[in-house]
Design a protein around this motif. Sequence first.
Motif, PDB file in Angstrom:
ATOM      1  N   ILE A 352      33.068  42.830  34.660  1.00  0.00           N
ATOM      2  CA  ILE A 352      33.405  42.587  33.201  1.00  0.00           C
ATOM      3  C   ILE A 352      33.302  44.119  32.652  1.00  0.00           C
ATOM      4  O   ILE A 352      32.425  44.856  32.604  1.00  0.00           O
ATOM      5  N   GLY A 353      34.749  44.732  32.176  1.00  0.00           N
ATOM      6  CA  GLY A 353      34.920  45.879  31.679  1.00  0.00           C
ATOM      7  C   GLY A 353      36.213  46.576  31.700  1.00  0.00           C
ATOM      8  O   GLY A 353      37.119  45.908  32.694  1.00  0.00           O
ATOM      9  N   ARG A 354      36.229  47.809  31.340  1.00  0.00           N
ATOM     10  CA  ARG A 354      37.726  48.388  31.514  1.00  0.00           C
ATOM     11  C   ARG A 354      37.745  49.130  33.118  1.00  0.00           C
ATOM     12  O   ARG A 354      36.880  49.867  33.635  1.00  0.00           O
ATOM     13  N   ASN A 355      38.952  48.991  33.417  1.00  0.00           N
ATOM     14  CA  ASN A 355      39.231  49.717  34.600  1.00  0.00           C
ATOM     15  C   ASN A 355      38.979  51.152  34.484  1.00  0.00           C
ATOM     16  O   ASN A 355      39.500  51.608  33.092  1.00  0.00           O
ATOM     17  N   ASP A 356      38.616  52.145  35.252  1.00  0.00           N
ATOM     18  CA  ASP A 356      38.644  53.728  34.907  1.00  0.00           C
ATOM     19  C   ASP A 356      40.007  54.249  35.258  1.00  0.00           C
ATOM     20  O   ASP A 356      39.962  55.421  34.599  1.00  0.00           O
ATOM     21  N   LYS A 357      40.982  53.919  35.531  1.00  0.00           N
ATOM     22  CA  LYS A 357      42.140  54.572  35.758  1.00  0.00           C
ATOM     23  C   LYS A 357      43.399  54.033  34.590  1.00  0.00           C
ATOM     24  O   LYS A 357      43.932  54.958  34.167  1.00  0.00           O
ATOM     25  N   TYR A 358      43.279  52.795  34.380  1.00  0.00           N
ATOM     26  CA  TYR A 358      44.197  52.341  33.176  1.00  0.00           C
ATOM     27  C   TYR A 358      43.248  52.126  31.942  1.00  0.00           C
ATOM     28  O   TYR A 358      42.570  51.036  32.072  1.00  0.00           O
ATOM     29  N   GLU A 359      43.714  52.835  30.993  1.00  0.00           N
ATOM     30  CA  GLU A 359      42.630  52.629  29.809  1.00  0.00           C
ATOM     31  C   GLU A 359      42.922  51.381  29.187  1.00  0.00           C
ATOM     32  O   GLU A 359      41.804  50.872  28.385  1.00  0.00           O
ATOM     33  N   ASN A 360      43.945  50.622  29.130  1.00  0.00           N
ATOM     34  CA  ASN A 360      44.150  49.464  28.329  1.00  0.00           C
ATOM     35  C   ASN A 360      44.002  48.246  29.467  1.00  0.00           C
ATOM     36  O   ASN A 360      44.597  47.117  29.107  1.00  0.00           O
ATOM     37  N   LEU A 361      43.272  48.378  30.556  1.00  0.00           N
ATOM     38  CA  LEU A 361      43.014  47.164  31.354  1.00  0.00           C
ATOM     39  C   LEU A 361      41.805  46.947  31.460  1.00  0.00           C
ATOM     40  O   LEU A 361      40.854  47.874  32.002  1.00  0.00           O
ATOM     41  N   ILE A 362      41.560  45.501  31.493  1.00  0.00           N
ATOM     42  CA  ILE A 362      40.365  44.917  31.345  1.00  0.00           C
ATOM     43  C   ILE A 362      40.010  44.166  32.605  1.00  0.00           C
ATOM     44  O   ILE A 362      40.873  43.013  32.888  1.00  0.00           O
ATOM     45  N   LEU A 363      38.852  43.788  33.193  1.00  0.00           N
ATOM     46  CA  LEU A 363      38.781  42.832  34.212  1.00  0.00           C
ATOM     47  C   LEU A 363      37.587  42.020  33.831  1.00  0.00           C
ATOM     48  O   LEU A 363      36.550  42.229  33.203  1.00  0.00           O
ATOM     49  N   ALA A 364      37.835  40.472  33.911  1.00  0.00           N
ATOM     50  CA  ALA A 364      37.006  39.792  33.411  1.00  0.00           C
ATOM     51  C   ALA A 364      36.918  38.597  34.535  1.00  0.00           C
ATOM     52  O   ALA A 364      37.662  37.624  34.673  1.00  0.00           O
ATOM     53  N   THR A 365      36.300  38.725  35.622  1.00  0.00           N
ATOM     54  CA  THR A 365      36.331  38.120  36.845  1.00  0.00           C
ATOM     55  C   THR A 365      35.136  38.239  37.752  1.00  0.00           C
ATOM     56  O   THR A 365      34.368  38.947  37.690  1.00  0.00           O
ATOM     57  N   GLY A 366      35.229  37.559  39.081  1.00  0.00           N
ATOM     58  CA  GLY A 366      34.054  37.575  39.995  1.00  0.00           C
ATOM     59  C   GLY A 366      33.001  36.838  39.702  1.00  0.00           C
ATOM     60  O   GLY A 366      31.923  37.277  40.015  1.00  0.00           O
ATOM     61  N   HIS A 367      32.961  35.711  38.938  1.00  0.00           N
ATOM     62  CA  HIS A 367      31.468  35.019  38.512  1.00  0.00           C
ATOM     63  C   HIS A 367      31.220  34.215  39.604  1.00  0.00           C
ATOM     64  O   HIS A 367      30.062  33.470  39.359  1.00  0.00           O
ATOM     65  N   GLY A 368      31.819  34.077  40.813  1.00  0.00           N
ATOM     66  CA  GLY A 368      31.456  33.427  41.820  1.00  0.00           C
ATOM     67  C   GLY A 368      30.849  31.889  41.360  1.00  0.00           C
ATOM     68  O   GLY A 368      31.645  31.293  40.956  1.00  0.00           O
ATOM     69  N   MET A 369      29.610  31.443  41.975  1.00  0.00           N
ATOM     70  CA  MET A 369      29.319  30.247  41.408  1.00  0.00           C
ATOM     71  C   MET A 369      28.550  29.920  40.106  1.00  0.00           C
ATOM     72  O   MET A 369      28.221  28.966  39.713  1.00  0.00           O
ATOM     73  N   MET A 370      28.888  30.886  39.294  1.00  0.00           N
ATOM     74  CA  MET A 370      28.147  30.808  37.877  1.00  0.00           C
ATOM     75  C   MET A 370      29.345  31.054  36.637  1.00  0.00           C
ATOM     76  O   MET A 370      28.977  31.448  35.611  1.00  0.00           O
ATOM     77  N   GLY A 371      30.625  30.974  37.041  1.00  0.00           N
ATOM     78  CA  GLY A 371      31.542  31.213  35.933  1.00  0.00           C
ATOM     79  C   GLY A 371      31.716  30.142  34.852  1.00  0.00           C
ATOM     80  O   GLY A 371      32.116  30.965  33.581  1.00  0.00           O
ATOM     81  N   LEU A 372      31.340  28.964  35.096  1.00  0.00           N
ATOM     82  CA  LEU A 372      31.401  28.252  33.863  1.00  0.00           C
ATOM     83  C   LEU A 372      30.097  28.687  33.096  1.00  0.00           C
ATOM     84  O   LEU A 372      30.264  28.936  31.745  1.00  0.00           O
ATOM     85  N   SER A 373      29.019  29.026  33.563  1.00  0.00           N
ATOM     86  CA  SER A 373      27.784  29.349  32.938  1.00  0.00           C
ATOM     87  C   SER A 373      28.045  30.679  32.069  1.00  0.00           C
ATOM     88  O   SER A 373      27.714  31.006  30.975  1.00  0.00           O
ATOM     89  N   LEU A 374      28.762  31.465  32.701  1.00  0.00           N
ATOM     90  CA  LEU A 374      28.716  32.727  32.128  1.00  0.00           C
ATOM     91  C   LEU A 374      30.147  33.092  31.416  1.00  0.00           C
ATOM     92  O   LEU A 374      30.382  34.090  30.763  1.00  0.00           O
ATOM     93  N   GLY A 375      30.916  32.069  31.293  1.00  0.00           N
ATOM     94  CA  GLY A 375      32.237  32.115  30.740  1.00  0.00           C
ATOM     95  C   GLY A 375      32.224  32.580  29.123  1.00  0.00           C
ATOM     96  O   GLY A 375      32.940  33.326  28.815  1.00  0.00           O
ATOM     97  N   MET A 376      31.384  31.892  28.412  1.00  0.00           N
ATOM     98  CA  MET A 376      31.425  32.398  26.902  1.00  0.00           C
ATOM     99  C   MET A 376      30.942  33.851  26.694  1.00  0.00           C
ATOM    100  O   MET A 376      31.616  34.619  25.832  1.00  0.00           O
ATOM    101  N   ALA A 377      30.002  34.120  27.377  1.00  0.00           N
ATOM    102  CA  ALA A 377      29.453  35.601  27.142  1.00  0.00           C
ATOM    103  C   ALA A 377      30.571  36.464  27.718  1.00  0.00           C
ATOM    104  O   ALA A 377      30.870  37.353  27.031  1.00  0.00           O
ATOM    105  N   THR A 378      31.238  36.201  28.777  1.00  0.00           N
ATOM    106  CA  THR A 378      32.349  37.168  29.301  1.00  0.00           C
ATOM    107  C   THR A 378      33.376  37.092  28.104  1.00  0.00           C
ATOM    108  O   THR A 378      33.901  38.404  27.739  1.00  0.00           O
ATOM    109  N   GLY A 379      33.709  36.153  27.389  1.00  0.00           N
ATOM    110  CA  GLY A 379      34.603  36.047  26.456  1.00  0.00           C
ATOM    111  C   GLY A 379      34.383  37.100  25.222  1.00  0.00           C
ATOM    112  O   GLY A 379      35.152  37.940  24.928  1.00  0.00           O
TER     113      GLY A 379
END
Length: 403
Positions: A352-379
């Motif tokens: 969860i965060g900005r990519n350090d090469k492209y200033e306007n690119l954000i990643l929100a992924t990789g939550h594995g077995m907890m993606g439902l649980s962590l979904g709202m906080a990630t949003g």
Amino acid sequence: MGLSSAYYLVKAGYEVTILEKGDLADNCSYGNAGMIVPSHFVPLAAPGMISQGIRWMFSSKSPFYVKPSLNPDLISWGIKFLKNANDKHVAYSAKPLTELSLLSKSLYKDLAQEPGFNFELTEKGILMFYKTEKAGEEESHLAEQGRQLGLDMEVLTVAQCKALQPNLELDVLGAVHYRSDAHLSPQVLMRALLKYLADNGVNIVRNHEVTKIESSASAIIAVYTGAQKWEADDYIIAGGSWSPSIAKLVNIKAPLMPGKGYSFMVEEPGKRMHIPALLAEARVAITPMNGSLRYGGTMELDKINSRVNMNRVKGIVESIPQYFPNLHPEVPAEKDIWFGFRPSSPDGLPYIGRNDKYENLILATGHGMMGLSLGMATGLLVREIIEEAKTTIDISAFSPNRF
Ligand SMILES: Cc1cc2nc3c(=O)[nH]c(=O)nc-3n(C[C@H](O)[C@H](O)[C@H](O)COP(=O)(O)OP(=O)(O)OC[C@H]3O[C@@H](n4cnc5c(N)ncnc54)[C@H](O)[C@@H]3O)c2cc1C
């Protein structure tokens, strides 16, 4: 991740477009076990997983399987996993994971108060049942650690378990009641989010796969779905298990393996089980949902494919009466078996965060077995990152640039 990010962004007045390769009638976020799990502060990359994983490899019905292969992505993922499967990493991850989970749970509670969001959020906790002394000791130790993190986790005797669900027969040594946990109906949540987003002007573009990304040295300029070009101020990669192939379009890395899991529904009008259950040794999850029980489990690390491994589904089915002698689900027909791919990072922490090469690119992924649980906080965090605001919690452990 995409829908919850869009939810917080549109609420703050942003114009949002979702580009989705499927029709959003189903994906990993629909058929999962619906558990909100602050109790899961130990990431998948933990010391015991390696020896246990190797033992499981030799059983066709086991809950965990890595397809041996010379796939360079799997090898590189495996090396990173091995480097992180240690006590130091577990200790490092506990606080950030707990903070993320608790934030998400409180946001789900807020969301459940809004009109149109009746997604059956239920706060009865989760019971982690065990049959062996060894699992009992591990679970009690975990409960102690959880309490130190501020979680409500209590070791129960069989009699105490029985008192909670008198009509459910038990063949266990005990359970830990994860009282800080909760559950909800994920498919109802997804449909409610989609409706809210459509009603509030989000442009949801179905059946459009992102196939090309145009960039300068330091920013994303546009993305393409086939010949169609889409321009924006900021771009979010929230492609679940497909995120690495999206990231590859701009030559960045998001190391993930798809961890395939299965689930199926069985009607349970008697409501003998009304508190979700986890089976410690069998690694199976059971969640009550609207008069039915959803049984789920297995983690197969392999390429994305649509094969249903009936042996592993049988493994789930056969484990149930070993814990609950009066629950006897039938092996479901293949057509009634749902599967999804958990986007599993090698250290068990999300990106969860900005990519350090492209200033306007954000990643929100990789939550594995907890993606439902962590979904709202990630949003919510995605919105805060885009706003350049101070994030509600420290997100340094989730940096997408850590590998
Ligand atoms: C059996 C099982 C049980 C689970 N139980 C739980 C649980 O109880 N609690 C919990 O917290 N988590 C659970 N999970 C994990 C959880 O389901 C996942 O972590 C979560 O759904 C991942 O969400 P996501 O938004 O990252 O990915 P997804 O929901 O997969 O969404 C990604 C979307 O991106 C789209 N996409 C991909 N590539 C492109 C492209 N190039 N262009 C356009 N669109 C694209 C996909 O079509 C997809 O719709 C479970 C998972 C499984 C399999």
